[in-house]
Scaffold this motif. Structure first.
Motif, PDB file in Angstrom:
ATOM      1  N   GLN A  92       0.823  -1.271   0.070  1.00 12.79           N
ATOM      2  CA  GLN A  92      -0.021   0.194   0.006  1.00 12.79           C
ATOM      3  C   GLN A  92       0.721   1.352   0.137  1.00 12.79           C
ATOM      4  O   GLN A  92       0.573   2.321  -0.673  1.00 12.79           O
ATOM      5  N   ILE A  93       2.106   1.229   0.663  1.00 13.72           N
ATOM      6  CA  ILE A  93       3.001   2.468   0.857  1.00 13.72           C
ATOM      7  C   ILE A  93       3.604   2.615  -0.525  1.00 13.72           C
ATOM      8  O   ILE A  93       3.503   3.750  -0.930  1.00 13.72           O
ATOM      9  N   SER A  94       3.770   1.643  -1.067  1.00 12.81           N
ATOM     10  CA  SER A  94       4.377   1.663  -2.431  1.00 12.81           C
ATOM     11  C   SER A  94       3.569   2.176  -3.400  1.00 12.81           C
ATOM     12  O   SER A  94       3.848   3.004  -4.233  1.00 12.81           O
ATOM     13  N   LEU A  95       2.192   1.906  -3.370  1.00 14.66           N
ATOM     14  CA  LEU A  95       1.329   2.658  -4.561  1.00 14.66           C
ATOM     15  C   LEU A  95       1.130   3.926  -4.128  1.00 14.66           C
ATOM     16  O   LEU A  95       1.127   4.597  -5.210  1.00 14.66           O
ATOM     17  N   ILE A  96       1.025   4.255  -3.077  1.00 16.21           N
ATOM     18  CA  ILE A  96       1.012   5.695  -2.590  1.00 16.21           C
ATOM     19  C   ILE A  96       2.156   6.519  -3.144  1.00 16.21           C
ATOM     20  O   ILE A  96       1.964   7.645  -3.698  1.00 16.21           O
ATOM     21  N   ARG A  97       3.430   6.091  -3.185  1.00 14.92           N
ATOM     22  CA  ARG A  97       4.255   6.589  -3.676  1.00 14.92           C
ATOM     23  C   ARG A  97       4.608   6.737  -4.991  1.00 14.92           C
ATOM     24  O   ARG A  97       5.084   7.770  -5.656  1.00 14.92           O
ATOM     25  N   GLN A  98       3.967   5.729  -5.859  1.00 19.40           N
ATOM     26  CA  GLN A  98       3.923   5.808  -7.304  1.00 19.40           C
ATOM     27  C   GLN A  98       2.926   6.940  -7.407  1.00 19.40           C
ATOM     28  O   GLN A  98       3.318   7.782  -8.597  1.00 19.40           O
ATOM     29  N   ALA A  99       1.837   7.181  -6.908  1.00 15.34           N
ATOM     30  CA  ALA A  99       1.016   8.384  -6.979  1.00 15.34           C
ATOM     31  C   ALA A  99       1.735   9.509  -6.817  1.00 15.34           C
ATOM     32  O   ALA A  99       1.547  10.572  -7.601  1.00 15.34           O
TER      33      ALA A  99
END
Length: 554
Positions: free
Chosen positions: A367-374
């Motif tokens: 989840q943290i990785s997805l937010i950082r991609q955003a």
């Protein structure tokens, strides 16, 4: 002849030449850098205009590398077509030869005058005059270093060991091409390397054919820099401009090497002076290259597209969807496109905050990785929007369009800064808690979720204010700053009450809890500043400060 001392003097003279070139480039870039970039972006409508723009910008900047990096950035973001971009590079290669033409004449006597003028201008308080002073000083240093190089080479003109070495290397002109390319790549300047070859040839330190091979290498070396520094990302289409420029340089160098003996004979007949011959060859090489490739840019661009096909994911949010380059001719339409892209940024920020809510309830590295991609998406869109808006013709913008452009840039900047807070601070703290296996108390978690949900509502309100800049909505959003501050204060007080009761999980989670409250308030402040304040300021409803002289809050 003391060879070690002479080599040291020679290295110092070469360093002075490089420093002079650098002073000229930095002086021009500081004086005109932003305007030149905007002018270049405006001139990319046709291949001929693009060619002339490349000549003009590079003649001023004295760096085809700088021009190449700018146009590569435009092309990578889809702000310019491939054919005009390649035409700019052909023009840039010509523009970098003009200063060499000037310095090929015997103008060393004006070097002290140039340095004196530059010094006097540099002493003035005006920043613009200081930048021009830097340019004059740089030109003077270049002339002085060239004169010093000639003087240093005189004692070695007929040295047997030096002559034998040069004769041996001269039989392999490819070695000089490679050496010139490496040096030009290393110093980011073909001008300095060509001037160096011109100085050696003028004194007979190297034969003319070797000097010309050195010039070919310098032209090749500057085409390497945009390839290494001007592109990035996973889309091969972003590599088309720099690789296309490098390939036509390689083709030109290969043909020039084949006809080098005949070229030397022709130049010797036309221009007996070696310095002028080197300068003329440098210019002629790039002119011929432009004349050959400019009419063939259509099929050449098609070939590059076939070799380097676009591999864009239609679901890749990092790719701008609405920044149509053709719409720049109509500023009203272009600004509407930029506004739609800016709304996409804000919607991405909303998804980041929703992901943060999920991370509070069910923390995970995925989840943290997805937010950082955003956040990477927001950074990419912000850069594209700013380049798109500033490339519009300011003279064609009316007062309304100027206000809209200002609101777009303000909102995009604040959304990007808000996203950075989420990425660097909020996610950083979430990652720390996940790594150490700690969590908030149920009351603390519910408190943070409530504030984040309020923030999500404010994001939607900010988008509404940005799309419809009406006073009633702007005032409502501005009031949310005070409302959010009051809720943050109450949450902080409630947290300390739980801390006194011993309900808080640990001192570490207590510190993180307070940091999250502060960061959520800062995100909200960026939303208000980006969407509401420009509208209030345009209606003269925004006070210059929030505190009266007596200290009471307005």
């Amino acid at each position: 002849m003391d060879l070690p001392l002479t080599l040291l003097d020679l290295a110092g003279a070469i360093a002075l030449l490089l420093w002079g070139v650098r002073m000229v480039q930095t002086g021009i870039q500081r004086a005109f850098g932003g305007q030149l970039k905007i002018w270049l972006a405006r001139a990319l409508g046709s291949r001929l205009r693009a060619l002339l723009a490349g000549v003009g910008v590079t003649a001023i900047l004295q760096s085809s590398t700088a021009t190449g990096l700018m146009v590569t950035g435009f092309a990578a973001r889809g702000l310019v077509g491939l054919i005009p971009a390649l035409a700019v590079m052909l023009g840039a290669n010509i523009g970098t030869t003009l200063i060499v033409q000037v310095l090929s004449f015997d103008v060393v006597r004006v070097a002290p005058v140039l340095i004196l003028i530059g010094f006097l201008m540099f002493q003035r308080a005006s920043a613009g005059r200081r930048d021009f002073g830097r340019v004059f000083i740089g030109l003077g240093l270049m002339l002085m270093s060239l004169h010093q190089l000639v003087s240093l080479m005189q004692p070695y003109e007929n040295a047997a060991s030096v002559r034998g070495f040069l004769d041996a290397v001269a039989t392999q002109p490819v070695l000089y091409v490679v050496l010139g390319a490496v040096l030009a790549w290393a110093v980011h300047s073909s001008v300095a390397i060509v001037l160096l070859a011109m100085s050696f040839a003028s004194h007979g330190a190297i034969p003319l054919d070797t000097a010309l091979a050195f010039v070919l290498g310098a032209n090749l070396g500057t085409a390497i820099n945009p390839v290494l520094e001007g592109v990035g990302g996973r889309n091969p289409a972003a590599w088309r401009v720099p690789i296309g420029n490098l390939l036509n340089r390689l083709a030109g160098v290969a043909v020039a090497l084949l006809v080098l003996p005949w070229t030397v004979a022709l130049l010797t007949w036309l221009e007996p002076g070696p310095a002028r011959a080197v300068a003329d060859y440098h210019t002629a090489f790039n002119l011929v290259l432009a004349l050959v490739f400019l009419p063939a840019l259509g099929p050449y661009a098609a070939l590059l597209r076939r070799w380097l096909p676009a591999r864009e994911d239609p679901n890749d949010a990092r790719t701008p969807r609405y920044l149509d380059p053709a719409a720049r001719e109509t500023p009203t339409v272009a600004l509407d496109n930029a506004a739609r892209e800016t709304v996409r940024m804000a919607q991405t920020l909303s998804r980041m905050l929703q992901g943060f809510c999920t991370a509070l309830l069910h923390p995970s590295r995925h989840q943290i990785s997805l937010i950082r991609q955003a956040d990477d998406t927001i950074d990419s869109l912000n850069a594209a929007i700013k380049s798109y808006v500033v490339s519009l013709d300011a003279d064609a913008l009316g007062e309304t369009e100027r206000e809209q452009a200002g609101r777009i840039l303000a909102f995009a900047t604040n959304v990007e800064q808000a996203a950075d807070i989420v990425d660097r601070n909020l996610l950083g703290m979430s990652a720390k808690m996940l790594k150490r296996g700690i969590s908030f108390s149920p009351e603390g978690r519910a408190e943070l979720l409530g504030l984040t949900e309020r923030l999500l509502t404010n994001v939607e309100l900010a988008i509404e204010v940005f799309g419809q800049p009406e006073m009633v909505h702007a005032r409502r959003l501005a009031q949310e700053k005070q409302v959010f501050r009051a809720r943050e204060r109450r949450a902080t007080a409630a947290h300390f009450a739980r801390l006194r009761r011993g309900v808080v999980q640990s001192a570490e989670t207590s510190a993180i809890h307070l940091d999250v409250l502060r960061d959520l308030k800062q995100v909200n402040a960026h939303l208000v500043a980006g969407a509401a304040y420009p509208v209030l300021e345009a209606h003269r409803a925004l006070l210059p400060h929030r505190v009266e002289e007596g200290g009471d809050e307005l």
